[in-house]
Write a protein that holds these residues in place. Structure first.
Motif, PDB file in Angstrom:
ATOM      1  N   ARG A 335      -3.806   8.453   5.674  1.00 12.99           N
ATOM      2  CA  ARG A 335      -4.174   8.134   4.295  1.00 12.99           C
ATOM      3  C   ARG A 335      -3.249   8.823   3.332  1.00 12.99           C
ATOM      4  NH1 ARG A 335      -4.911  10.235   0.043  1.00 12.99           N
ATOM      5  NH2 ARG A 335      -5.862   9.146  -1.701  1.00 12.99           N
ATOM      6  N   ASN A 375      -2.512   3.555   5.623  1.00 16.05           N
ATOM      7  CA  ASN A 375      -3.023   3.290   4.289  1.00 16.05           C
ATOM      8  C   ASN A 375      -2.244   4.059   3.214  1.00 16.05           C
ATOM      9  OD1 ASN A 375      -5.307   2.512   2.322  1.00 16.05           O
ATOM     10  ND2 ASN A 375      -5.162   4.732   2.137  1.00 16.05           N
ATOM     11  N   TYR A 432      -8.288   3.652 -12.616  1.00 12.87           N
ATOM     12  CA  TYR A 432      -7.105   4.499 -12.789  1.00 12.87           C
ATOM     13  C   TYR A 432      -6.145   3.935 -13.840  1.00 12.87           C
ATOM     14  CZ  TYR A 432      -8.410   7.177  -8.639  1.00 12.87           C
ATOM     15  OH  TYR A 432      -9.064   7.976  -7.747  1.00 12.87           O
ATOM     16  N   LYS A 531     -17.000   7.208  -5.550  1.00 15.87           N
ATOM     17  CA  LYS A 531     -16.878   5.763  -5.804  1.00 15.87           C
ATOM     18  C   LYS A 531     -17.805   4.938  -4.908  1.00 15.87           C
ATOM     19  CE  LYS A 531     -12.124   6.156  -7.452  1.00 15.87           C
ATOM     20  NZ  LYS A 531     -11.854   7.526  -6.909  1.00 15.87           N
TER      21      LYS A 531
HETATM   22  C1  ADA Z   1      -6.747   5.347  -2.517  1.00 17.50           C
HETATM   23  C2  ADA Z   1      -7.082   5.698  -1.069  1.00 17.50           C
HETATM   24  C3  ADA Z   1      -8.547   5.948  -0.826  1.00 17.50           C
HETATM   25  C4  ADA Z   1      -9.172   6.765  -1.961  1.00 17.50           C
HETATM   26  C5  ADA Z   1      -8.959   6.022  -3.287  1.00 17.50           C
HETATM   27  C6  ADA Z   1      -9.552   6.801  -4.467  1.00 17.50           C
HETATM   28  O1  ADA Z   1      -6.737   3.972  -2.710  1.00 17.50           O
HETATM   29  O2  ADA Z   1      -6.674   4.671  -0.182  1.00 17.50           O
HETATM   30  O3  ADA Z   1      -8.680   6.670   0.390  1.00 17.50           O
HETATM   31  O4  ADA Z   1      -8.544   8.023  -2.013  1.00 17.50           O
HETATM   32  O5  ADA Z   1      -7.554   5.911  -3.516  1.00 17.50           O
HETATM   33  O6  ADA Z   1     -10.779   6.977  -4.471  1.00 17.50           O
HETATM   34  O7  ADA Z   1      -8.775   7.197  -5.330  1.00 17.50           O
END
Ligand code: ADA
Length: 553
Positions: A335, A375, A432, A531
């Motif tokens: 990640r 990812n 974001y 989230k």
């Molecule tokens: C990214 C990532 C996720 C998580 C997300 C976030 O897209 O792939 O693991 O970190 O951002 O909540 O900012």
């Protein structure tokens, strides 16, 4: 419970769930009694312990035999000792490993596992991240009494024919004895017996044998009718059954053409969630009861798919998905690794091990319809592209029956869109960035079509917003449940109605704990990624009903 069904009727299996002693190397001089599977963080003394420690227990072997230790997940590095002899080393919390020990005497034996969840250069994949790396024997373990000649794995590959189905069954058989052994193997599936070629396997050797048959009368596996069948492979010496392995399989195919993902030739729209293996009181050692509850809640919202962000999942969860026809995007462990992380000298080998262990062990799950990698890693660099290409090629060398993908966030600068079968992108318009959601989506898709993704199925693999559970605000300000609901409402309206999008994975199903050792994630409220549409106790936020309004239509 190591799987949701019995995998042996000949081989003796003793599951090692229960209380083990645990001695942390933190100078406390204390020894604890901790549950396996489990995370040491569930003990009040060890809530944030990042270090090493030793688990130990006595195991009983009922006769003079070879023994096979099975660990489905140890977080994150394990060194296993049997009567003081080192028998296994394994890195990565999210893939299984085994150790075979010939010539064990009947009686009691000492099993110890040294566990390490520290961050260091030795660990290229477990780094301070937006999920927590727990410590412990976090998935089930078992002790098997095996014959020197045993079945290591069975792979089942179905194929549609004009009159129904045919399938190829591949056995991997190992001989850990001191003498050559004659292979006499067959398999039973849906009333059909498959016979495998006889072979002599040398001492210490292994072989792969195949057989195929037609299955004109079976019922297909599909999301609406997840029909499953038991495939039992058997080894014999003379008339005696000496080993067996039972798999649970489904007759289904996955294809990808015309910008769509298809199961048995029928296009599917993936209404998905991203789900971390994390649950308030138990960390990543989620028991089956709570796995089932997660799937019940996702299905209640109308979802039909789940992405195992960002690592291979517990096989019991995959078993549940097989039973429910819940489609799975499973991915290797990575990640947000920047190029310097990917240039860690351990990175490529650890990724290669993870992909091999993921596919070798999870190949037969009909619910898995796509393999993902890396990812949001450095797919915007030429050096990164070389590694992406190598990993996609490794997947295809292990499994040509499923499409590949990777979730990118390298908007307008990704160099790898031509490599996967399916293009997936993470986009946080409305959270974001304040970019208008529909316009940002159009720009993204135009770029993808221009830069290597022409004609490929498209998935929006992450989108969403944060909300602290219980924080309500009539002004719908950021971090309120109302705001999260508004963002998801608009995103789902846009993405689910876009003619070129074949799937949506909400980020994310449930809040999860994150690492404070990273500056960015240490700013996350409550030490969690918030989230989730439900919180870490699965308490629903306002967005739960909002998602249901879209997914349940
Ligand atoms: C990214 C990532 C996720 C998580 C997300 C976030 O897209 O792939 O693991 O970190 O951002 O909540 O900012």
């Amino acid at each position: 419970m190591i799987r949701l069904f019995d995998r042996h009727s000949v081989r003796s299996v003793k599951e090692l769930d229960g209380m083990w002693s645990f001695t942390p190397d933190n100078g406390s001089g204390k020894t604890y009694s901790l549950p396996v599977p489990g995370c040491w963080e569930q003990h009040p003394d060890l809530l944030t312990y990042r270090g090493t420690g030793t688990f130990a227990r006595t195991v009983r072997v009922t006769k003079d035999t070879a023994v096979r230790l099975v660990f489905k997940g140890v977080s994150h590095t394990a060194d296993v000792y049997f009567d003081g002899q080192k028998v296994a080393h394994h890195y990565n919390a999210f893939t299984p490993f085994t150790a075979e020990i010939p010539g064990v005497k009947a009686g009691e034996h000492e099993l110890t596992v040294k566990v390490d969840n520290r961050f260091s250069e030795a660990s290229a994949l477990h780094i301070p991240n937006d999920y927590y790396t727990y410590g412990g024997i976090t998935r089930p373990a078992a002790l098997e009494e095996i014959d020197d000649l045993f079945i290591e794995r069975v792979h089942f590959t179905p194929e549609q024919t004009g009159s129904g189905w045919k399938a190829t069954v591949e056995l991997t058989v190992r001989n850990i004895g001191a003498a050559a052994a004659e292979l006499d193997a067959q398999a039973e599936l849906a009333g059909i017996t498959l016979r495998f070629p006889h072979e002599t396997i040398p001492a210490g050797g292994e072989t792969i044998v195949c057989a195929e048959a037609d299955f004109p009368d079976v019922n297909a596996w599909s999301p609406d009718a997840p029909n499953l069948y038991f495939l039992r492979a058997i080894l014999r010496r003379g008339e005696t059954e000496t080993d067996d392995l039972i798999e649970r399989v489904g007759f289904r195919t996955v294809s990808w053409q015309g910008g769509r993902l298809c199961v048995n030739g029928n296009p599917v729209f993936l209404k998905g969630f991203n789900r971390h293996e994390d649950y308030a009181a138990v960390g990543c050692a989620v028991p089956v009861q709570l796995m089932a509850q997660d799937l019940d809640l996702m299905a209640d919202m109308g979802a039909n798919a789940v992405r195992t962000c960002h690592y291979p999942n517990d096989e019991r969860f995959l078993d549940l998905c097989d039973e429910r026809g819940f489609l799975v995007w499973e991915e290797n462990h990575a990640r947000g690794l920047k190029l310097h992380h990917m240039q860690n000298p351990n990175f490529e080998r650890q990724c290669e091990d993870c992909i091999r262990e993921m596919i070798e062990n999870h190949y037969n799950h009909p619910a898995i319809v796509i393999w993902g990698i890396l990812n949001e890693c450095a797919s915007d660099t030429p050096e990164g592209r070389v590694m992406y290409k190598k990993q996609f090629e490794q997947i295809k060398s292990l499994d040509t029956t499923r499409p590949t993908t990777t979730a990118t966030c390298q908007h307008f600068k990704d160099l790898c869109l031509d490599l996967p079968d399916v293009v997936s992108f993470n986009i946080y318009s409305g959270w974001y960035t304040d970019a208008p959601i529909a316009e940002a989506c159009e720009r993204e898709i135009e770029w993808i079509r221009r830069d290597g993704g022409a004609g490929k199925p498209l998935i929006v693999s992450e989108f969403g917003a944060a909300a602290v559970y219980g924080y309500r605000d009539p002004g719908h300000v950021k971090w309120s449940e109302e705001r999260q609901s508004d963002v998801l409402d608009e995103c789902l309206s846009v993405y689910m109605n876009h003619p070129e999008i074949t799937g949506t994975f909400i980020w994310m199903f449930a809040d999860c704990r994150v690492c404070e050792e990273n500056n960015w994630f240490s700013t996350r409220a409550r030490g969690h990624n918030n989230k989730g549409v439900v919180d870490e106790y699965r308490r629903p936020k306002i967005a739960y009903q909002t998602v249901k309004n879209h997914y349940k239509k």
